[in-house]
Design a protein around this motif. Structure first.
Motif, PDB file in Angstrom:
ATOM      1  N   GLU A  77       1.232  -1.337   0.089  1.00 23.02           N
ATOM      2  CA  GLU A  77       0.456   0.329   0.017  1.00 23.02           C
ATOM      3  C   GLU A  77       1.320   1.791   0.085  1.00 23.02           C
ATOM      4  O   GLU A  77       0.546   2.583  -0.438  1.00 23.02           O
ATOM      5  N   THR A  78       1.644   1.046   1.000  1.00 13.34           N
ATOM      6  CA  THR A  78       3.389   2.352   0.806  1.00 13.34           C
ATOM      7  C   THR A  78       3.788   2.671  -0.055  1.00 13.34           C
ATOM      8  O   THR A  78       3.858   3.703  -1.129  1.00 13.34           O
TER       9      THR A  78
ATOM     10  N   ARG B 140       2.374   1.848  -2.862  1.00 13.26           N
ATOM     11  CA  ARG B 140       1.367   2.053  -4.433  1.00 13.26           C
ATOM     12  C   ARG B 140       1.533   4.099  -4.128  1.00 13.26           C
ATOM     13  O   ARG B 140       0.904   4.432  -5.053  1.00 13.26           O
ATOM     14  N   VAL B 141       1.299   4.675  -2.621  1.00 14.26           N
ATOM     15  CA  VAL B 141       1.018   5.414  -2.819  1.00 14.26           C
ATOM     16  C   VAL B 141       2.443   6.455  -3.278  1.00 14.26           C
ATOM     17  O   VAL B 141       2.371   7.701  -3.649  1.00 14.26           O
TER      18      VAL B 141
ATOM     19  N   LEU C  34      -5.321   7.521  -3.631  1.00 15.36           N
ATOM     20  CA  LEU C  34      -5.334   6.360  -2.700  1.00 15.36           C
ATOM     21  C   LEU C  34      -5.447   7.411  -1.662  1.00 15.36           C
ATOM     22  O   LEU C  34      -4.853   6.635  -0.499  1.00 15.36           O
TER      23      LEU C  34
ATOM     24  N   LYS D 213      -1.966   8.988   4.695  1.00 15.20           N
ATOM     25  CA  LYS D 213      -1.720   8.363   3.784  1.00 15.20           C
ATOM     26  C   LYS D 213      -0.983   8.855   3.489  1.00 15.20           C
ATOM     27  O   LYS D 213      -0.226   8.767   2.632  1.00 15.20           O
TER      28      LYS D 213
ATOM     29  N   GLU E  84      -6.975  -2.162  10.514  1.00 13.19           N
ATOM     30  CA  GLU E  84      -6.044  -1.224   9.874  1.00 13.19           C
ATOM     31  C   GLU E  84      -5.015  -0.827  10.617  1.00 13.19           C
ATOM     32  O   GLU E  84      -3.294  -1.208  10.200  1.00 13.19           O
TER      33      GLU E  84
ATOM     34  N   GLN F 137      -0.681  -2.170  10.789  1.00 11.28           N
ATOM     35  CA  GLN F 137       0.158  -0.847  10.566  1.00 11.28           C
ATOM     36  C   GLN F 137       1.236  -0.940  11.751  1.00 11.28           C
ATOM     37  O   GLN F 137       2.180  -1.188  11.048  1.00 11.28           O
TER      38      GLN F 137
END
Length: 442
Positions: free
Chosen positions: A20-21, A23-24, A39, A45, A186, A190
Motif C-alpha cells: 500500500e505504501t 502504491r502511494v 489513494l 496516507k 488496519e 500497520q
C-alpha cells in the motif's frame, strides 16, 4: 553511490516497503494526481514512509523532478509535480519529516534547485508552526476548567465519558479507552509492519532551561560550554554581535539606554559598554555566569556598577529575565536598545518577550534585536522561522528589517572539528545569518 543514483526510484522504494505504501510512493513519484487522490482515501496516507529509506510521498514527488542540470524541464511535468505536492500537503503530508539521509522534502527540493517546490514546503511549515502556536494558546485558555464539566458514566459498560459545556449544545461523547483495544484492523496491521526510524544524532538533544541553569559552566578557548559539552556561546559569534550593535545603535551615539538579556561570554556587553551609555542593564540567570561576572578580572563586576553616571545606571539583574523584566516595568525603565540572547529556551519564550515586555520597555524610537538561531540546523527551518517570527512581530506591533551576513564556515562546517572541537552541539550550520532589527510599526 552517486547523488543521482541515490535519487532513483529503485533506490528510494525498498523491497521491504509494504504494497500500500509502495502504491502511494509510486503514484507520487509519477506525479499521477488522479491516482494520488484515489489513494489518499483516509487520514495518514499522505504521511506514509518507506520503512528502510524513510521516503515519503512528498519526498518522492519532489525527488523525481531531478535537478534542472540533469534534464530538460518539461513545464507540464513540473506543473504536475506542483499539483501533487500541493495535494499531499492538503492531506497532511509533513513538511519536515526526514529520510535516511536526514533530508526533509524541502531539503531535497533545495538540493535539486526546485525553488517553487521548496517554497511550497516553506509555506506549509509556516502554516503548521502558526497553527501550533494557536493550538498552544487555545489549550492554555481551556486549562482553567471553568467552562468544561466532565461527568462520569458507567465506564465499565460504555468506555465513554460525557463532556458538557455551558449552553444549549448537547454533550459530546468522548472515547477514553486507555488500553487501545478499540483499534481498527488496519491500525493493528500497520503496527505489525516495519516502521522507519529516522537517523538520530544524540548530540542534538534539546537543552532545557532548568537543566541548563543547574549545569556547571566552563569558560575556555573562546567558548562557554556546560557540563554536557553544549556550546552556550562561542567566539565565532563576535562579528554577528558587532554588527548587531551597529544595527541597534547606528552612529553609536553616547548616552543611550541599553538592556541586554543573557550575558554569556560578555561579547556584546563589552561592545555596548564602549558606546558610553547612560544606562546599561544586564539580566543573567545562570549562577556560573554570575560568578564569572563578579570575579576579580571581570569588566562588569561591582566596580563597573559603581562607575555608572547615577546609582543603578549600570547594573546586573540576577535571576530569570521573566521575573527581572516585571521588576523593570514596575521601575518604569525605558530603553533605546534591547538585545535578547538566552540559552536553553524555545521560540515561545522569545515570542513572549517581544509580545509582553517590549511594548513596555522599548522607547517609541528604540530598536530591539535578538540572536537569530531559530531553526539554524537546516535552511528550510531557518526560512520557516524567519516568516513565522515576522508574522508574530507584526502581531506585537513591530516591524523587522533583516540584514544578511556571510558566516565564515571554514571552521564551522563539521561537527567536532574546528570551532566545534570539544563542543557536543553544533548549533549553527548555515553560511548566511539573518540579523534582525525591530522597531515599532507606524
Amino acid at each position: 553511490m552517486s547523488d543521482a543514483d541515490a535519487d532513483t526510484i529503485s533506490a528510494r522504494i525498498s523491497p521491504s516497503c509494504p504494497p500500500e505504501t509502495q502504491r502511494v510512493l509510486t503514484a507520487a513519484w509519477a506525479h499521477d494526481l488522479e491516482a494520488v487522490k484515489k489513494l489518499l482515501d483516509e487520514p495518514g496516507k499522505a504521511r506514509v514512509q518507506d520503512p528502510t529509506t524513510g521516503e515519503t510521498p512528498l519526498h518522492a514527488a519532489i525527488r523525481s523532478c531531478g535537478s534542472p542540470s540533469e534534464q530538460d524541464d518539461d513545464p507540464a511535468d513540473l506543473e504536475a509535480a506542483r499539483k501533487v505536492v500541493y495535494e499531499l500537503l492538503l492531506w497532511g503530508a509533513i513538511w519536515n519529516d526526514v529520510d535516511d539521509h536526514n533530508e526533509t522534502p524541502g531539503c531535497v527540493a533545495r538540493r535539486l534547485a526546485r525553488t517553487e517546490l521548496y517554497n511550497l514546503c516553506v509555506e506549509a511549515g509556516v502554516r503548521a508552526e502558526m497553527l501550533f502556536g494557536v493550538m498552544d494558546g487555545y489549550e492554555e485558555l481551556g486549562s482553567e476548567g471553568e467552562d468544561v464539566e466532565v461527568v462520569d458514566l458507567d465506564e465499565e459498560d460504555t468506555g465513554m465519558v460525557v463532556v458538557g459545556e455551558d449552553g444549549d449544545e448537547p454533550p459530546e461523547l468522548v472515547d477514553i479507552e486507555a488500553n487501545g483495544q478499540n483499534k481498527t484492523a488496519e491500525e493493528e496491521v500497520q503496527e505489525d509492519e516495519p516502521q522507519f526510524r529516522p537517523p538520530k544524532d544524540h548530540t542534538e538533544a534539546d537543552v532545557i532551561s532548568e537543566a541548563y541553569l543547574r549545569s556547571k559552566l566552563t569558560y575556555s578557548d573562546g567558548k562557554l560550554v556546560d557540563d554536557k559539552g553544549n556550546g552556550v556561546m562561542m567566539a565565532w559569534e563576535t562579528d554577528i554581535m558587532r554588527q548587531s550593535v551597529d544595527a541597534l545603535l547606528p552612529g553609536k551615539e553616547p548616552g543611550k539606554r541599553i538592556l541586554n538579556i543573557g550575558f554569556g561570554m560578555g561579547i556584546i556587553d563589552t561592545m555596548l559598554a564602549e558606546t558610553k551609555p547612560s544606562r546599561h542593564h544586564i539580566i543573567e540567570a545562570h549562577p556560573g555566569v554570575l560568578e564569572h561576572i563578579s570575579s576579580p578580572g571581570s569588566k562588569f563586576g561591582a566596580a563597573w556598577e559603581e562607575s555608572g553616571p547615577a546609582p543603578g545606571a549600570f547594573k546586573v539583574y540576577k535571576g530569570k529575565w521573566q521575573e527581572a523584566c516585571h521588576q523593570l516595568l514596575e521601575e518604569g525603565q525605558i530603553y533605546d536598545a534591547i538585545y535578547f540572547d538566552t540559552f536553553g529556551e524555545d521560540y515561545s519564550q522569545l515570542r513572549m518577550f517581544f509580545t509582553e515586555f517590549i511594548p513596555g520597555l522599548l522607547d517609541s524610537e528604540g530598536r530591539f534585536g535578538f540572536f537569530n538561531g531559530l531553526g539554524a540546523d537546516r535552511m528550510i527551518c531557518y526560512d520557516v522561522y524567519t516568516k513565522v517570527v515576522e508574522l508574530h512581530l507584526v502581531d506585537a506591533g513591530l516591524d523587522v528589517d533583516w540584514k544578511v551576513i556571510d558566516v565564515e564556515m571554514s571552521h564551522l562546517a563539521e561537527a567536532g572539528k574546528g570551532e566545534w572541537e570539544g563542543v557536543k552541539r553544533r548549533y549553527w550550520t548555515l553560511d548566511k545569518y539573518r540579523l534582525p532589527t525591530c522597531t515599532f510599526l507606524g
